[in-house]
Design a protein around this motif. Structure first.
Motif: not given
Length: 258
Positions: A79-82, A210-233
């Motif tokens: 679920d991390a993409v960038l 870059w793409l996410l399987e079922s969303t275009d929304e991201l959030y930043t992981d607690e590590d302060g860097w890793t961008l993950r999909s909002a829905d876990g895809s």
């Protein structure tokens, strides 16, 4: 400011492109079940030292990063993409692993990324996601023609992605490359053909759908860097550094395998 390189300067960027390609080729072969993400970073770090290159990531601290990055490689899993910050994690069967790497050789930077599936388990959805980013990258590169417009690249990428049924996030995309890793222009992964900056010989850019399987929304992981999909895809990311020349686009980070 947008910098145009001379033909001689583009030639001077080729060693950096070849090095970045070689690192990603090595990492592609190292990604396997049980391998630790920190081991991948160590391999890239060792190759940087042996080549006498410089990392573009260590101490990199743009406004969106919580702290200096601290590693030489981005590793984004499932679920991390960038901007995936390597951590103590052993790759599992079926994991989707993206590696993004940029380095400077003799003062010139190139940037590239690829996504692979680890182990024998291969979800059709993951294969399709990765292949779509690769096809979108190829379409974007083909559209990077002298005399065209920046929107031609964005539209070509977007057409492939939307036709495959994916939504597109426009916050992060391609960028100029030269003496630094990120420069102008920004290249969205969707847009309108015939619009925007005129593409001139000497422009060197990183094109990176870059793409996410079922969303275009991201959030930043607690590590302060890793961008993950909002829905876990799951996500996938493909990238090359490309020089626009009078004869058309030239891929500076072309890999010899795959």
């Amino acid at each position: 400011m947008i910098e145009l390189k001379t033909p001689a300067e583009i030639e001077a960027m080729r060693p950096a492109g070849a090095f970045v390609a070689a690192v990603l080729e090595r990492l592609r072969g190292e990604i396997a079940v049980g391998v630790n993400l920190l081991d991948l970073d160590r391999i890239a770090h060792q190759m940087i030292r042996e080549r006498g290159a410089e990392s573009c990531y260590i101490d990199y601290h743009p406004s969106f990063g919580a702290m200096p990055f601290g590693k030489v490689l981005c590793t984004s899993v499932n679920d991390a993409v960038l901007h995936g910050l390597p951590f103590d994690y052993r790759i599992q069967d079926g994991d989707v692993v993206s590696v993004d790497f940029a380095a400077s050789v003799d003062g010139w930077v190139t940037d590239s990324a690829l996504t692979v599936i680890a182990g024998p388990t291969r979800r059709p959805e993951d294969i399709r996601l990765i292949e779509t980013t690769e096809r979108a990258l190829a379409a974007g590169i083909a559209a990077a023609q002298p005399g065209g417009k920046l929107g031609d690249i964005s539209a070509a990428i977007g057409d492939v992605c939307t036709a495959a049924g994916y939504s597109i996030n426009l916050d992060f995309g391609g960028h100029g490359v030269g003496h630094t890793m990120h420069g102008d222009p920004h290249i969205p992964n969707d847009g309108r053909a015939g619009r925007g900056l005129k593409l001139k010989p000497g422009l060197v850019i990183a094109i990176e759908p870059w793409l996410l399987e079922s969303t275009d929304e991201l959030y930043t992981d607690e590590d302060g860097w890793t961008l993950r999909s909002a829905d876990g895809s799951r996500g996938a990311h493909s990238e090359h550094t490309v020089a626009i020349t009078a004869d058309g686009p030239v891929i500076l980070t072309q890999r010899s395998k795959g």
